[in-house]
Design an enzyme around this catalytic site. Structure first.
Site, PDB file in Angstrom:
ATOM      1  N   ASP A 198     -20.398  -9.433 -18.986  1.00 19.19           N
ATOM      2  CA  ASP A 198     -19.894 -11.159 -19.707  1.00 19.19           C
ATOM      3  C   ASP A 198     -19.249  -9.953 -21.081  1.00 19.19           C
ATOM      4  OD1 ASP A 198     -20.163 -13.258 -18.044  1.00 19.19           O
ATOM      5  OD2 ASP A 198     -22.545 -12.911 -18.607  1.00 19.19           O
ATOM      6  N   SER A 236     -27.461 -19.703 -11.750  1.00 22.06           N
ATOM      7  CA  SER A 236     -26.370 -19.687 -10.723  1.00 22.06           C
ATOM      8  C   SER A 236     -27.177 -19.696  -9.261  1.00 22.06           C
ATOM      9  CB  SER A 236     -24.504 -19.404 -11.217  1.00 22.06           C
ATOM     10  OG  SER A 236     -25.039 -17.619 -10.609  1.00 22.06           O
ATOM     11  N   HIS A 269     -25.615 -18.011 -19.570  1.00 19.73           N
ATOM     12  CA  HIS A 269     -25.118 -17.252 -18.194  1.00 19.73           C
ATOM     13  C   HIS A 269     -23.782 -17.433 -18.290  1.00 19.73           C
ATOM     14  CE1 HIS A 269     -26.084 -16.627 -14.258  1.00 19.73           C
ATOM     15  NE2 HIS A 269     -26.358 -17.871 -13.685  1.00 19.73           N
ATOM     16  N   HIS A 280     -30.282  -9.805 -21.895  1.00 20.52           N
ATOM     17  CA  HIS A 280     -30.534  -9.418 -20.611  1.00 20.52           C
ATOM     18  C   HIS A 280     -31.873  -9.980 -19.631  1.00 20.52           C
ATOM     19  CE1 HIS A 280     -30.093 -10.043 -15.565  1.00 20.52           C
ATOM     20  NE2 HIS A 280     -28.865 -10.300 -16.141  1.00 20.52           N
ATOM     21  N   ARG A 309     -22.111  -3.332 -14.211  1.00 24.55           N
ATOM     22  CA  ARG A 309     -21.240  -3.991 -14.279  1.00 24.55           C
ATOM     23  C   ARG A 309     -20.105  -3.748 -15.573  1.00 24.55           C
ATOM     24  NH1 ARG A 309     -23.914  -9.754 -12.842  1.00 24.55           N
ATOM     25  NH2 ARG A 309     -25.245  -9.223 -14.897  1.00 24.55           N
TER      26      ARG A 309
HETATM   27  N1  CMX Z   1     -28.509 -12.462 -29.488  1.00 23.92           N
HETATM   28  C1  CMX Z   1     -29.190 -12.815 -29.891  1.00 23.92           C
HETATM   29  N2  CMX Z   1     -31.347 -12.841 -30.144  1.00 23.92           N
HETATM   30  C2  CMX Z   1     -31.506 -12.368 -28.566  1.00 23.92           C
HETATM   31  C3  CMX Z   1     -30.321 -12.091 -27.777  1.00 23.92           C
HETATM   32  C4  CMX Z   1     -28.856 -11.721 -28.034  1.00 23.92           C
HETATM   33  N3  CMX Z   1     -27.919 -11.179 -26.818  1.00 23.92           N
HETATM   34  N4  CMX Z   1     -30.981 -12.122 -26.871  1.00 23.92           N
HETATM   35  C5  CMX Z   1     -32.377 -11.809 -26.111  1.00 23.92           C
HETATM   36  N5  CMX Z   1     -32.682 -12.163 -27.543  1.00 23.92           N
HETATM   37  C6  CMX Z   1     -33.322 -13.348 -28.427  1.00 23.92           C
HETATM   38  C7  CMX Z   1     -33.913 -14.131 -27.115  1.00 23.92           C
HETATM   39  O1  CMX Z   1     -33.273 -15.382 -28.136  1.00 23.92           O
HETATM   40  C8  CMX Z   1     -35.783 -14.476 -27.520  1.00 23.92           C
HETATM   41  O2  CMX Z   1     -35.204 -15.038 -28.887  1.00 23.92           O
HETATM   42  P1  CMX Z   1     -36.413 -16.454 -29.252  1.00 23.92           P
HETATM   43  O3  CMX Z   1     -37.673 -15.668 -28.873  1.00 23.92           O
HETATM   44  O4  CMX Z   1     -36.441 -16.777 -31.081  1.00 23.92           O
HETATM   45  O5  CMX Z   1     -36.471 -17.045 -28.434  1.00 23.92           O
HETATM   46  C9  CMX Z   1     -36.085 -12.872 -27.937  1.00 23.92           C
HETATM   47  O6  CMX Z   1     -34.166 -12.460 -27.953  1.00 23.92           O
HETATM   48  C10 CMX Z   1     -36.209 -12.771 -26.938  1.00 23.92           C
HETATM   49  O7  CMX Z   1     -35.618 -12.587 -25.388  1.00 23.92           O
HETATM   50  P2  CMX Z   1     -35.031 -11.251 -24.306  1.00 23.92           P
HETATM   51  O8  CMX Z   1     -37.042 -12.117 -23.411  1.00 23.92           O
HETATM   52  O9  CMX Z   1     -35.369 -10.491 -24.459  1.00 23.92           O
HETATM   53  O10 CMX Z   1     -33.893 -12.403 -23.383  1.00 23.92           O
HETATM   54  P3  CMX Z   1     -34.219 -13.289 -22.193  1.00 23.92           P
HETATM   55  O11 CMX Z   1     -34.738 -13.259 -20.922  1.00 23.92           O
HETATM   56  O12 CMX Z   1     -35.034 -14.994 -22.931  1.00 23.92           O
HETATM   57  O13 CMX Z   1     -32.809 -14.504 -22.031  1.00 23.92           O
HETATM   58  C11 CMX Z   1     -30.359 -13.623 -23.052  1.00 23.92           C
HETATM   59  C12 CMX Z   1     -31.895 -13.774 -21.567  1.00 23.92           C
HETATM   60  C13 CMX Z   1     -29.200 -13.250 -20.874  1.00 23.92           C
HETATM   61  C14 CMX Z   1     -29.890 -15.084 -22.181  1.00 23.92           C
HETATM   62  C15 CMX Z   1     -30.296 -14.147 -24.094  1.00 23.92           C
HETATM   63  O14 CMX Z   1     -30.153 -11.889 -23.626  1.00 23.92           O
HETATM   64  C16 CMX Z   1     -29.383 -13.819 -24.020  1.00 23.92           C
HETATM   65  O15 CMX Z   1     -29.500 -15.515 -24.769  1.00 23.92           O
HETATM   66  N6  CMX Z   1     -27.779 -12.842 -24.327  1.00 23.92           N
HETATM   67  C17 CMX Z   1     -26.672 -13.863 -25.242  1.00 23.92           C
HETATM   68  C18 CMX Z   1     -26.138 -14.394 -23.971  1.00 23.92           C
HETATM   69  C19 CMX Z   1     -24.943 -14.052 -22.791  1.00 23.92           C
HETATM   70  O16 CMX Z   1     -24.680 -12.941 -22.947  1.00 23.92           O
HETATM   71  N7  CMX Z   1     -25.853 -14.191 -22.052  1.00 23.92           N
HETATM   72  C20 CMX Z   1     -24.932 -13.796 -20.417  1.00 23.92           C
HETATM   73  C21 CMX Z   1     -26.361 -12.994 -19.550  1.00 23.92           C
HETATM   74  C22 CMX Z   1     -24.993 -12.409 -18.213  1.00 23.92           C
HETATM   75  C23 CMX Z   1     -24.986 -13.917 -16.872  1.00 23.92           C
HETATM   76  O17 CMX Z   1     -26.410 -14.461 -16.476  1.00 23.92           O
HETATM   77  O18 CMX Z   1     -24.141 -13.590 -17.188  1.00 23.92           O
END
Ligand code: CMX
Length: 470
Positions: A408, A277, A307, A353, A362
């Site tokens: 979140d 964002s 996000h 994250h 947070r």
């Molecule tokens: N559940 C399952 N798998 C997850 C995960 C979770 N909570 N967090 C990371 N992973 C996976 C990723 O999907 C990725 O898988 P692939 O290689 O198969 O694509 C792998 O682990 C590596 O990811 P990462 O480098 O650890 O994390 P990213 O930087 O790519 O992604 C985020 C970060 C937040 C998108 C991810 O941790 C996620 O999807 N979390 C759940 C959604 C969430 O809570 N989002 C809110 C974040 C805070 C915000 O912005 O508000």
């Protein structure tokens, strides 16, 4: 006489103190500067030339200094770890979490003015801090509250524009549409059409930003009341501060909910510049799009489930756990449920994250709020169980870089406890708060004359050729 505490000096000395004694959360009152008691705009007017000179000096003295090497992984990995943006209002440390102008969340809770002694920070104080790097006095915060209330009136066409959407449209769609409808009042757009000199760009940007910050709670509250309370709207209360007024317009009058909203708006406001964002807002604004256009774009990024929409997803997921297994689910059952979610190809919302590598502060401050106000709430207890169960499972998965909870993971159960149970609405609250951070930086983007953003992209063919040569 009004007093400021100099945050930049505070941060420098604090980091020295942290190295020496590892007391990261204790705030030291290192310098108290007297102020002439200026209003926020005049304060900025004074700060801007000094910061412009600072940027000029960095450019001329260090322009060619390298900040790291870009690898193919970074290009293919969503630019993770690639330093490429200037963002003054906050900085994120992977282990420590966010600092707003050098102050951590616990430090903000200590030094920013509150509505009552020992209470949560008033978001107006945070806004002042983000914009100026200085901690305001209670009087300054009160006058900023008053200023925001006086700007909080929106034209009728905004409501009509939202009303043109089906009431079932996602709240974020209605909210972003409302923000776009506000755009017709943009001072920046009018000034640009008249031919304003670029050295003055920050001034109408400031006006738009303050109007936008003042008005988004009204748009958001309208969406909520339209969707869930038969369109029965509640006017603003001239005696309430920003966070409390927002809660009031949504329909919540308890003082605990007012405190929660102050905390909520404060901690969701800013998370440095690279998140979807903030980066979107900054990118769009770099084309000299006005704050409304830029912020509406930011909201569309916030509406994605990886996000900001994750707060909705968390509560819906927690409720699905309860529906299937009951509130008193055992840790073993919970672990099975987490695996079931992962095995169905979904993420566990609220965990992980892009930058953080430890529990999000947070999350921690919301947990503290829950321990103080709702320790026995069954959903809070479930969230606590998840804190124990999820990280080992995600670690076992082997690829997740950060198994710990983010912001979140916690917000939904707090809101739910106070009666704001409509999970699909939660990202709108996040969006209201984000206006403070994104608009603060946007004012500085214009004041510092930051350029059009235009990174270089490449094709797979280009990459293959380049890598073979290397
Ligand atoms: N559940 C399952 N798998 C997850 C995960 C979770 N909570 N967090 C990371 N992973 C996976 C990723 O999907 C990725 O898988 P692939 O290689 O198969 O694509 C792998 O682990 C590596 O990811 P990462 O480098 O650890 O994390 P990213 O930087 O790519 O992604 C985020 C970060 C937040 C998108 C991810 O941790 C996620 O999807 N979390 C759940 C959604 C969430 O809570 N989002 C809110 C974040 C805070 C915000 O912005 O508000």
């Amino acid at each position: 006489m009004v007093f400021y505490r100099s945050v930049s000096l505070l941060s420098k000395l604090r980091s020295r103190a942290v190295q020496q004694s590892n007391v990261s959360n204790s705030v030291r009152w290192l310098q108290v500067q007297t102020s002439s008691g200026l209003d926020l705009r005049s304060e900025l007017q004074e700060l801007i030339p000094e910061q412009q000179d600072r940027l000029k000096k960095i450019k001329s003295e260090y322009g060619k200094v390298q900040l790291g090497n870009i690898t193919v992984d970074m290009v293919l990995g969503g630019m993770r770890g690639m330093t490429g943006l200037l963002w003054e209002t906050s900085l994120l440390d992977p282990d420590e979490g966010i600092r707003f102008r050098g102050l951590s969340i616990p430090e903000c809770q200590k030094v920013l003015p509150a509505a009552k002694p020992g209470g949560e920070p008033l978001p107006e104080g945070l806004l002042w801090l983000l914009l100026t790097g200085k901690v305001p006095s209670k009087e300054q915060v009160n006058s900023l509250s008053q200023e925001l209330r006086s700007r909080a009136t929106i034209p009728d066409h905004v409501y009509k524009t939202i009303d043109a959407l089906p009431v079932t449209a996602h709240p974020m769609t209605q909210f972003a549409t409302g923000v776009m409808a506000l755009q017709v009042q943009s001072e920046f757009q009018k000034a640009y059409e008249k031919g304003i000199h670029k050295s003055k760009f920050w001034e109408p940007t400031y006006e738009d930003s303050m109007n936008l910050i003042a008005q988004v709670p009204l748009v958001a509250a309208y969406v909520y009341r339209r969707m869930y309370k038969n369109g029965d709207t509640i006017p603003k209360d001239e005696s309430l501060d920003y966070g409390a007024n927002f809660a009031h317009m949504l329909g919540f009058s308890s003082s605990e909910m007012h405190e929660l909203m102050r905390l909520y708006v404060t901690i969701h406001s800013d998370h440095e510049g690279g998140n979807v964002s903030a980066h979107t807002g900054h990118l769009v604004a770099s084309a000299l799009s006005d704050p409304y256009l830029s912020f509406a774009a930011a909201l569309n990024g916030l509406a994605g489930p990886l996000h900001g929409l994750a707060n909705q997803e968390v509560l819906l997921w927690i409720k699905s756990v309860v529906e299937e297994c009951g509130e008193n689910i055992s840790k073993e059952q919970l672990k099975d449920y987490v695996w079931k979610t992962l095995n169905s190809g979904k993420v566990v919302p609220g965990f992980g994250h892009g930058v953080l590598r430890k529990t999000d502060p947070r999350y921690t401050c919301q947990r503290e709020f829950a321990m103080k106000h709702l320790p026995k709430d069954p959903l809070f207890q479930l969230v606590s169980k998840l804190y124990e169960v999820v990280p080992p499972v995600l670690t076992e998965l082997g690829k997740v870089k950060n198994p710990w909870p983010n912001v979140d993971a916690h917000s939904g159960v707090l809101l739910n406890y106070y009666g704001l149970t409509e999970a699909r609405y939660y990202t709108v609250l996040f969006g209201v708060s984000r206006a403070l951070g994104i608009c603060s930086q946007l004012i500085w983007d214009r004041a510092l004359g930051l350029p059009l953003e235009r990174p270089k992209s490449i094709t797979m063919e280009w990459l293959e050729k380049q890598c073979k040569k290397a």
